[in-house]
Scaffold this active site. Sequence first.
Site, mmCIF file in Angstrom:
data_model
loop_
_atom_site.group_PDB
_atom_site.id
_atom_site.type_symbol
_atom_site.label_atom_id
_atom_site.label_comp_id
_atom_site.label_asym_id
_atom_site.label_seq_id
_atom_site.Cartn_x
_atom_site.Cartn_y
_atom_site.Cartn_z
ATOM 1 N N ASP A 89 -8.350 7.845 -11.784
ATOM 2 C CA ASP A 89 -7.935 8.408 -10.500
ATOM 3 C C ASP A 89 -8.474 7.534 -9.368
ATOM 4 O O ASP A 89 -9.482 6.844 -9.524
ATOM 5 C CB ASP A 89 -8.486 9.836 -10.371
ATOM 6 C CG ASP A 89 -7.887 10.591 -9.204
ATOM 7 O OD1 ASP A 89 -6.879 10.115 -8.625
ATOM 8 O OD2 ASP A 89 -8.416 11.661 -8.849
ATOM 9 N N GLU A 90 -7.807 7.558 -8.204
ATOM 10 C CA GLU A 90 -8.252 6.813 -7.005
ATOM 11 C C GLU A 90 -8.538 5.341 -7.346
ATOM 12 O O GLU A 90 -9.572 4.784 -6.962
ATOM 13 C CB GLU A 90 -9.504 7.469 -6.405
ATOM 14 C CG GLU A 90 -9.350 8.938 -6.042
ATOM 15 C CD GLU A 90 -8.490 9.167 -4.802
ATOM 16 O OE1 GLU A 90 -7.894 8.201 -4.294
ATOM 17 O OE2 GLU A 90 -8.413 10.325 -4.342
ATOM 18 N N ARG B 236 -3.893 14.031 6.793
ATOM 19 C CA ARG B 236 -4.713 15.216 6.510
ATOM 20 C C ARG B 236 -4.059 16.471 7.092
ATOM 21 O O ARG B 236 -4.406 17.590 6.720
ATOM 22 C CB ARG B 236 -6.120 15.092 7.107
ATOM 23 C CG ARG B 236 -6.997 13.940 6.615
ATOM 24 C CD ARG B 236 -7.029 13.830 5.117
ATOM 25 N NE ARG B 236 -6.031 12.881 4.662
ATOM 26 C CZ ARG B 236 -5.631 12.766 3.407
ATOM 27 N NH1 ARG B 236 -6.119 13.575 2.494
ATOM 28 N NH2 ARG B 236 -4.737 11.871 3.054
ATOM 29 N N GLN C 192 -4.270 4.032 1.100
ATOM 30 C CA GLN C 192 -5.447 4.861 1.348
ATOM 31 C C GLN C 192 -6.737 4.168 0.894
ATOM 32 O O GLN C 192 -7.743 4.840 0.638
ATOM 33 C CB GLN C 192 -5.311 6.213 0.653
ATOM 34 C CG GLN C 192 -4.189 7.077 1.209
ATOM 35 C CD GLN C 192 -4.221 8.490 0.655
ATOM 36 O OE1 GLN C 192 -5.056 9.315 1.022
ATOM 37 N NE2 GLN C 192 -3.289 8.782 -0.225
ATOM 38 N N LYS D 272 -0.927 13.857 -7.213
ATOM 39 C CA LYS D 272 -1.462 12.909 -8.188
ATOM 40 C C LYS D 272 -2.344 13.598 -9.227
ATOM 41 O O LYS D 272 -2.307 13.242 -10.403
ATOM 42 C CB LYS D 272 -2.242 11.794 -7.491
ATOM 43 C CG LYS D 272 -3.510 12.220 -6.792
ATOM 44 C CD LYS D 272 -4.215 11.028 -6.152
ATOM 45 C CE LYS D 272 -5.480 11.444 -5.444
ATOM 46 N NZ LYS D 272 -6.482 12.032 -6.344
ATOM 47 N N THR D 273 -3.159 14.581 -8.802
ATOM 48 C CA THR D 273 -4.011 15.285 -9.758
ATOM 49 C C THR D 273 -3.158 16.042 -10.773
ATOM 50 O O THR D 273 -3.471 16.086 -11.967
ATOM 51 C CB THR D 273 -4.960 16.254 -9.039
ATOM 52 O OG1 THR D 273 -5.731 15.530 -8.075
ATOM 53 C CG2 THR D 273 -5.895 16.930 -10.027
#
Length: 721
Positions: free
Chosen positions: A220-221, A606, A251, A35-36
Site C-alpha cells: 500500500d502507498e 481531503r 500524492q 484503494k484499501t
Amino acid sequence: MDTESIISHLNDAQKLAVSAPEQPVLVLAGAGSGKTRVLVHRIAWHIKVNGLSPQNILAVTFTNKAATEMRGRVEALLKQSTRNLWIGTFHGLAHRLLRRHAKQAKLPETFQVIDSDDQLRLIKRLLRNLNIDDSKYPPKQIQWYINAQKDEGIRARHMIEDGDPFQRQMIAIYKAYEEVCNRSGLVDFGELLLRTHELLRDNEDLLSFYQQRFRHVLVDEFQDTNTIQYAWLRLLTEGQNNLFVVGDDDQSIYGWRGAKIENIHSFRKHYPDHQLIKLEQNYRSTGHILKAANTLIANNEERLGKDLWTDSGDGDLISLYTAFNEQDEAYFVVEKIRQWVNEGGLRSDVAILYRSNAQSRQFEEKLMSTGTPYRVYGGLRFFERMEIKNVLAYLRLMSNPDDDAAFERVVNTPARGIGNKTLEDIRQLARNEGISLWQAGLKMRQQNHLTARAANALKGFQQLIQNLAAEAEALELFEKVQLVVEKSGLIELYKKEKGEKGEARVENLEELVNAARLFDYEADNEENLSELDMFLAHAALEAGDTQGEDYEDCVQLMTLHSAKGLEFKIVFLVGMEEGLFPSQQSTDDPARLQEERRLCYVGITRAREQLYLTHAESRRLYGKETYPSPSRFIREIPTESMQEIRLRANLNQKLTPTANNSSVAMAGAQYKLGQRVIHQKFGEGVVLQVEGEGAQERVQINFKNVGLKWLMLAYAKLSRA
C-alpha cells in the site's frame, strides 16, 4: 465463497485489479478511489479463488492503524481468522524477521528497538563522549544524516571521505554510532530495514525460503517507499510475478523524509511485463473539487496521468477569500465554522489545513475566544509521552541491562544522587573498554573508583533493576508494568508536579498498566519472544507510527502533510500565498515545487462537500510582516469552479467608528469614497472601496508610494489627510 461474490460490489477498474493474473501489477489509485477496498479484496481473491493459504501472503502498509484495519476487513470479508497472514508496516515486518533470525542478522536475541527520541539521546551522549561540539554538529542534524544514509542502504564503511572536514567528521560519528548500537544491542528504525535487507541479501537459503513462502506480496502507498524499502521488496520478489503495488504519484509528498517518487517509475522499468490499472472513479468529493484537483496537478511533469471523476454531481463552487491579514483570515474561518455548527453540523467534519505549524496560533486563539473546541492533530501519541517512555526504559533494562539508551534515560530519574561527573566517568570507562554503561558502573563500584556517596547511589539503582527483574519473573505482563510503576519512584515524582500536568502523567501510568493488561501477546508471535519483549517492541513501533487518533467533536487543525489519508465534509486550505505555499525554498527548485503542488492536490482532495481557499494581503509570520502575492496554485484552479467571497457593504455608506473599531481615527471621523487619508506606514492615499461591517469593515486605498492595499479599519489606524 464464489468468484462473483468477491467482486460483485466493485466497479470495473477495481474488479480488473482484484482479479488480475499472476504478473507484476501497478494500481494507480487516485484519492478516494477505494484503494484499501482493492487490497482487501485482492487478498480474499488469492485465498478463496486461487486457493492460497494466508501464510503465503505478505501485505505491507505504512501505519499500524492501516494494518489493523486491513486485517479486520479481510477477516470480515472471508469470515475466518487471518492469524497466519503477515500484514504490517515495513518496520513491523522487518522487526519480525530480525527476531526470527537474530543470529543470522548478527544481533543478540535480546536486541531492543529504540525510537526516534531514544536515538537522539544516544547521539547526544555519543557527542559528549567524543568531545565533539554539538553547536557545530547538532544532534538532530546528525540523526537526520545517519537515518538518510540507512534509507539509502549505506553503511559508514561504504562512505568515502572527499577531503571535506565536515563530511569526514560526520562519517566518523556515524561509525561510532554503529559501534555503540552493536555493542548495546540497539536497533533504530532505519536499522530495522537496512539490517533486514542485508539479512536476506547475504543468506541465500533464507531468501529462497521466504520467496517460496510469500507467493504474493502486496504493498500500500507505494509512492511513499524509500530506496531501502523498495530494494527489500525487490529481493523478496526477485524472479517472481507476485508483486502487487498500489500507489498514487500525485500524492507523493514525503520526499523530505526519504520517500522516492522515482520508485513508481522504476517499477515500470524493473517489471516491464507489468499491468497498469488506474482507479479514477472518486467516491469522496464533488465534481468542482475534483476538477480543481485535476487541473492543478496537470501542471506537474512526468506524471503517469489520470483524471478523477464522480457520478455524484458538481456540488458547491470552491470559495476563495482574500483576507486583510492573518487575523482577518482566522476570523473569517472561525465565523464560517460557527455558522456550520449553528446549522447543526459537527465540528469534527471541519478541518483547517496549513503548510506550516506556525500558522495554527491565530486559528487557535480565535477558536478559544469563541469557545469552539478544537484539536491540533498530530500531538504526542501515548507511547511517545515522557512518563510512558520512562517506565518502558525500566522494563527494557530489566530485560537487557546492557541497553545504554535505557540506562541513560532513568539512571537518575527520579533523582537519586548520581551526578553528571559520575555519569561522565562511567561513559568514559565504557568507551575505553568497549563495554556497556551497566558493566562500566559495576566495574567502577568493584574497583572503588567512585566516592562513597556516588557508589551507594549507583548500587541502589542497579540493585533496584535487579530486584525488579527477579520479582517480575513470575508475574503477568501487566503486573510487571504495575510493579515498575509502583517501585521505580515515578508515581511519587509526578504527584509532586502541581496542576493538571502531574495528574495527567499519573493517569497515563495507570493507563499503561491497562494497555499491558489488554496486550495480545499471541498475535504475530511466531518468534517465541517473551511477553515483555513483545510488548516493548510493540511500544517502540507504535511510538514511530505517525497516524493520528480519533478525537471527540472538535475542529481539526493540522498541517497538509498530516492530512494525508483523511477526509472531511468541509476543508479550509489557508495561507495560500507565494513564499508560504508554495514555500519560499521550493520556488527555485522544480522538483520541490512539483512536490508542493502534489501537497496542494492532497489538501484539495481531503474535502468532500465544501472547500475554502484563503490568502492574506499582509501576514506576520516568524516575526516578520510580509505582503505576499496569492499562491500560483490559486491561479491554476479553473475560474468556473470557484467563487470569490466579498464581504461587501453599500459603497456609498459612510464609515463611522464603532466600539469595535474606535481606534481607527479620532471621535466623529467619517470616511467615504474618494476621501484622502493617511496611514502611519504607507503614507497618503485615497479611499476607493468599502466593504464589510462591524469588526469586518475594511477599505481599499490607493497609496501614492505603495499602490493598492486593503486595510481592516480595526487595525489600520487611519487619519484624514
